[in-house]
Design a protein around this motif. Structure first.
Motif, short mmCIF file in Angstrom:
data_model
loop_
_atom_site.label_atom_id
_atom_site.label_comp_id
_atom_site.label_asym_id
_atom_site.label_seq_id
_atom_site.Cartn_x
_atom_site.Cartn_y
_atom_site.Cartn_z
N CYS A 134 1.76 -23.44 33.38
CA CYS A 134 0.35 -23.80 33.53
C CYS A 134 0.14 -25.22 33.02
O CYS A 134 0.52 -25.54 31.90
N THR B 33 -3.03 -27.68 32.35
CA THR B 33 -4.47 -27.48 32.22
C THR B 33 -5.16 -28.71 31.64
O THR B 33 -4.51 -29.58 31.06
N ILE C 65 -8.02 -28.54 26.12
CA ILE C 65 -8.41 -27.22 25.64
C ILE C 65 -9.74 -27.24 24.89
O ILE C 65 -10.40 -26.22 24.76
N LEU D 278 -7.57 -21.55 30.84
CA LEU D 278 -6.40 -21.09 30.11
C LEU D 278 -6.52 -19.60 29.78
O LEU D 278 -5.55 -18.85 29.88
N ILE E 33 3.08 -24.01 28.88
CA ILE E 33 1.71 -24.52 28.96
C ILE E 33 1.69 -25.98 28.52
O ILE E 33 2.19 -26.33 27.45
N TYR F 194 -0.97 -29.48 28.31
CA TYR F 194 -2.37 -29.88 28.30
C TYR F 194 -2.50 -31.35 28.69
O TYR F 194 -1.71 -32.17 28.27
N CYS G 272 -4.72 -26.57 36.93
CA CYS G 272 -6.15 -26.29 36.75
C CYS G 272 -7.07 -27.16 37.58
O CYS G 272 -8.27 -26.91 37.60
#
Length: 177
Positions: free
Chosen positions: A93, A95, A98, A107, A126, A128, A156
């Motif tokens: 993922c 994204t 956060i 998330l 994951i 970011y 995302c």
């Protein structure tokens, strides 16, 4: 009629000033898209300016009638759930930050889909970043450079997905439909 737009580069204090400036100009209505402004500040603006104020792409629980948005968490859940239904078990993922409501919700959707199917969450999968093609490219390169095992990728944003697909292609990986 005229349309007045302002862009303040995701700076909540400047966004608040922009809303005040638009209200002072006696605009008919204000549409606010903010990722970082606190709910407390949004509510203060709604209650202090006489101009109708609508918030887009954000849910403010105490002002739901002023918000237009879609369910970020559910959308991310459905995307990852679809990947799982296609047989994917190692899903990475990438994204958005956060600390944004969108980042948190998307998330959570990713995590919830894995949990619903009894799949182990691997934090190494994951990454970011910000919602751009360049960052999607960089995050995908990081996953590959770190030899993180994944068979599919949930991005995302569309721009992040485009950047990631370019990076994966450059690394010789094939992206299926």
């Amino acid at each position: 009629k005229q349309l007045i737009g302002t862009y303040v580069h995701d700076a909540p204090e400047q966004e608040e000033q922009a809303v005040q400036m638009l209200a002072d100009r006696k605009c008919d209505a204000i549409v606010l898209y903010t990722r970082y402004m606190s709910e407390k500040t949004i509510l203060k603006l709604i209650n202090s300016v006489q101009t109708p104020l609508v918030i887009i792409n954000r849910e403010v629980s105490q002002a739901a009638d002023r918000c237009v948005f879609f369910e970020q968490q559910d959308a991310a859940f459905k995307a990852v759930d679809y990947l799982i239904s296609q047989g994917h078990r190692e899903i990475a993922c990438i994204t958005v930050p956060i600390h944004t409501p969108t980042g948190k919700a998307r998330l959570m959707g990713y995590r919830k889909a894995l949990a619903t199917h009894g799949l182990r969450l691997d934090e190494r999968r994951i990454k970011y970043g910000h919602a751009g093609m360049t960052r999607g490219h960089e995050l995908s390169k990081e996953l590959n450079a770190e030899k993180t095992s994944f068979r599919s990728l949930s991005a995302c944003t569309d721009d992040m997905a485009l950047g990631a697909s370019q990076a994966l292609h450059k690394d010789g990986l094939q992206i299926t439909e």
